[in-house]
Scaffold this motif. Structure first.
Motif, PDB file in Angstrom:
ATOM      1  N   ALA A   1     -16.734  -5.988  -3.423  1.00  0.00           N
ATOM      2  CA  ALA A   1     -15.600  -6.789  -2.973  1.00  0.00           C
ATOM      3  C   ALA A   1     -14.284  -6.042  -3.199  1.00  0.00           C
ATOM      4  N   LYS A   2     -14.335  -4.730  -3.074  1.00  0.00           N
ATOM      5  CA  LYS A   2     -13.123  -3.915  -3.219  1.00  0.00           C
ATOM      6  C   LYS A   2     -12.075  -4.371  -2.201  1.00  0.00           C
ATOM      7  N   PRO A   3     -10.801  -4.487  -2.604  1.00  0.00           N
ATOM      8  CA  PRO A   3      -9.773  -4.893  -1.637  1.00  0.00           C
ATOM      9  C   PRO A   3      -9.778  -4.020  -0.388  1.00  0.00           C
ATOM     10  N   ARG A   4      -9.473  -4.628   0.731  1.00  0.00           N
ATOM     11  CA  ARG A   4      -9.443  -3.906   1.999  1.00  0.00           C
ATOM     12  C   ARG A   4      -8.045  -3.438   2.361  1.00  0.00           C
ATOM     13  N   ALA A   5      -7.038  -3.891   1.618  1.00  0.00           N
ATOM     14  CA  ALA A   5      -5.666  -3.451   1.829  1.00  0.00           C
ATOM     15  C   ALA A   5      -4.860  -3.818   0.588  1.00  0.00           C
ATOM     16  N   CYS A   6      -3.751  -3.107   0.375  1.00  0.00           N
ATOM     17  CA  CYS A   6      -2.968  -3.319  -0.848  1.00  0.00           C
ATOM     18  C   CYS A   6      -1.473  -3.222  -0.554  1.00  0.00           C
ATOM     19  N   VAL A   7      -0.723  -4.097  -1.215  1.00  0.00           N
ATOM     20  CA  VAL A   7       0.737  -4.045  -1.204  1.00  0.00           C
ATOM     21  C   VAL A   7       1.192  -3.805  -2.638  1.00  0.00           C
ATOM     22  N   ILE A   8       1.922  -2.725  -2.867  1.00  0.00           N
ATOM     23  CA  ILE A   8       2.486  -2.431  -4.184  1.00  0.00           C
ATOM     24  C   ILE A   8       3.970  -2.796  -4.148  1.00  0.00           C
ATOM     25  N   GLY A   9       4.415  -3.595  -5.107  1.00  0.00           N
ATOM     26  CA  GLY A   9       5.742  -4.184  -5.030  1.00  0.00           C
ATOM     27  C   GLY A   9       6.840  -3.425  -5.726  1.00  0.00           C
ATOM     28  N   GLU A  10       6.798  -2.100  -5.713  1.00  0.00           N
ATOM     29  CA  GLU A  10       7.915  -1.320  -6.261  1.00  0.00           C
ATOM     30  C   GLU A  10       9.184  -1.630  -5.466  1.00  0.00           C
TER      31      GLU A  10
END
Length: 400
Positions: A159-168
């Motif tokens: 269930a590895k994430p399929r997309a990521c948002v990093i909030g820097e």
């Protein structure tokens, strides 16, 4: 101030997060415990991965179906120290001034964490078909040292994430790429002696200085002859000597010196080639000169920091295309940016998770006295996070 219904909730959470002094030299466990309890109160379990001391932890949580990948919101929990800076307000207490809130970490990057946590009730209602993942790490400020342990577990997951948002902090602009970083400490072992008999010693400070000169010339060559990418400022990879020390007294030949240097490389730059060039100069030029006097001398490399660049994958990866187009739509943008500072994004990308960077605040306001984030930026972040969480339920590509 009330442009988003969750503004006050986000500010209350941010006030709590700021009160934890999570400077990288300290434990982050009190903050992690607060977040884990907050999530538990909403019926969400957290998984923690610890450092070797047990004094620091990453937190990972999934909202919605646990057996498939979804969208991940990621951020770091540590901050830089506030020591010696001319703060006009307490650094570890939230201060409101007009449309700004001040405190260490407001911009980098507890403001984003607060917006994500305030959105948890929205995630619970929304994440019916596709999960929302939360990934909060330690020790990003000292070289992205915490998140690899978390990602090692994710890489093995079905269930590895399929997309990521990093909030820097990007002023809520979309960033699709950033430079990578390598940093090294060079420990120079010389041969001590009386300064009147320099021919009998090996001056470690001299050889550290010679290495610094070589690094400067290599930096100039990289600037003038190396790859360029005009999207970045500066548009080339940089090499920088940040610290050089050595010697105990003027009349003593230094037998020890240290030099710290870093490389901030473009995504397409061969950073290993630069490091190999520096090592070759040490082995083929500097150490033989030292060994002419004593073979019991050396220059040893110690790696301090290593994280990869974030590449723009929006031309090839379906999820990266989705991230870019949806971000444009929600934020009313038509272009994307690149970053000269680094994030954990390249590490997520390295295990096959397309990643973008977008968060409230300005990096120019981070790491300095009276760090702040504007409340309208937090509100914009809340709109963005919740828009992404809603859209992911139907639009996220099923394959990479």
């Amino acid at each position: 101030m009330n442009d988003h219904p969750l503004t006050e909730s986000a500010l209350r959470i941010l006030e709590t997060l700021i009160a934890f002094d999570t400077s990288s030299r300290y434990s982050n466990l009190d903050l992690i415990d607060f977040i884990a309890r907050y999530l538990k109160d909403h019926g969400i379990e957290s998984t923690l991965t610890y450092d070797e001391t047990g004094e620091k932890a990453n937190l990972y949580a999934t909202i919605g179906p646990a057996d498939i990948g979804g969208l991940c919101f990621s951020g770091h929990t540590d901050v830089v120290p506030a020591d010696g800076q001319p703060w006009t307000v307490p650094p570890f207490a939230l201060t409101r001034k007009a449309d700004r809130v001040l405190g260490r970490g407001t911009a980098d990057m507890k403001g984003f964490l607060a917006a994500v946590l305030a959105s948890v009730p929205h995630f619970i209602k929304t994440a019916r078909t596709t999960p929302i993942h939360l990934a909060f790490s330690y020790d990003e400020e000292v070289g992205c040292k915490g998140v690899p342990g978390l990602l090692a577990e994710l890489e093995k997951s079905s269930a590895k994430p399929r997309a990521c948002v990093i909030g820097e902090p990007t002023n809520m602009r979309l960033a699709v790429a950033h430079k990578g970083k390598r940093a090294y400490r060079c420990c120079v072992k010389g041969l001590a002696g009386h300064s009147a008999l320099t021919h009998l010693g090996v001056n470690a400070a001299d050889f550290a200085a010679e290495l610094a000169v070589f690094l400067r010339k290599t930096a100039q060559k990289t600037r003038d002859e190396g790859p360029r990418d005009e999207r970045f400022v500066p548009a080339y990879s940089t090499i920088h000597t940040g610290r050089l020390t050595g010697g105990i007294a003027l009349n003593v030949i230094p037998d020890h010196a240290e030099l710290d240097f870093e490389i901030r490389n473009l995504p397409d730059e061969d950073v290993d080639g630069i490091v190999d060039m520096v090592r070759a100069h040490v082995v083929n030029v500097l150490e033989p000169d030292m060994h002419n006097v004593s073979v019991d001398t050396s220059i040893r490399f110690e790696q301090l920091v290593s994280y990869p660049a974030l590449n723009d994958e929006s031309a090839t990866e379906p999820a990266a295309v989705w991230l870019k187009k949806l971000s444009w739509s929600i934020l009313d943008l038509e272009t994307e940016d690149t970053l000269s500072f680094g994030t954990e994004g390249g590490l997520f990308q390295r295990i096959g998770i397309p990643t973008i960077v977008c968060g409230p605040g300005n990096i120019a306001d981070a790491h300095r006295a009276d760090e702040f984030v504007e409340v309208p930026q937090l509100q914009r972040c809340l709109h963005f996070i919740q828009g992404m969480a809603t859209a992911v339920q139907t639009d996220l590509p099923a394959s990479m």
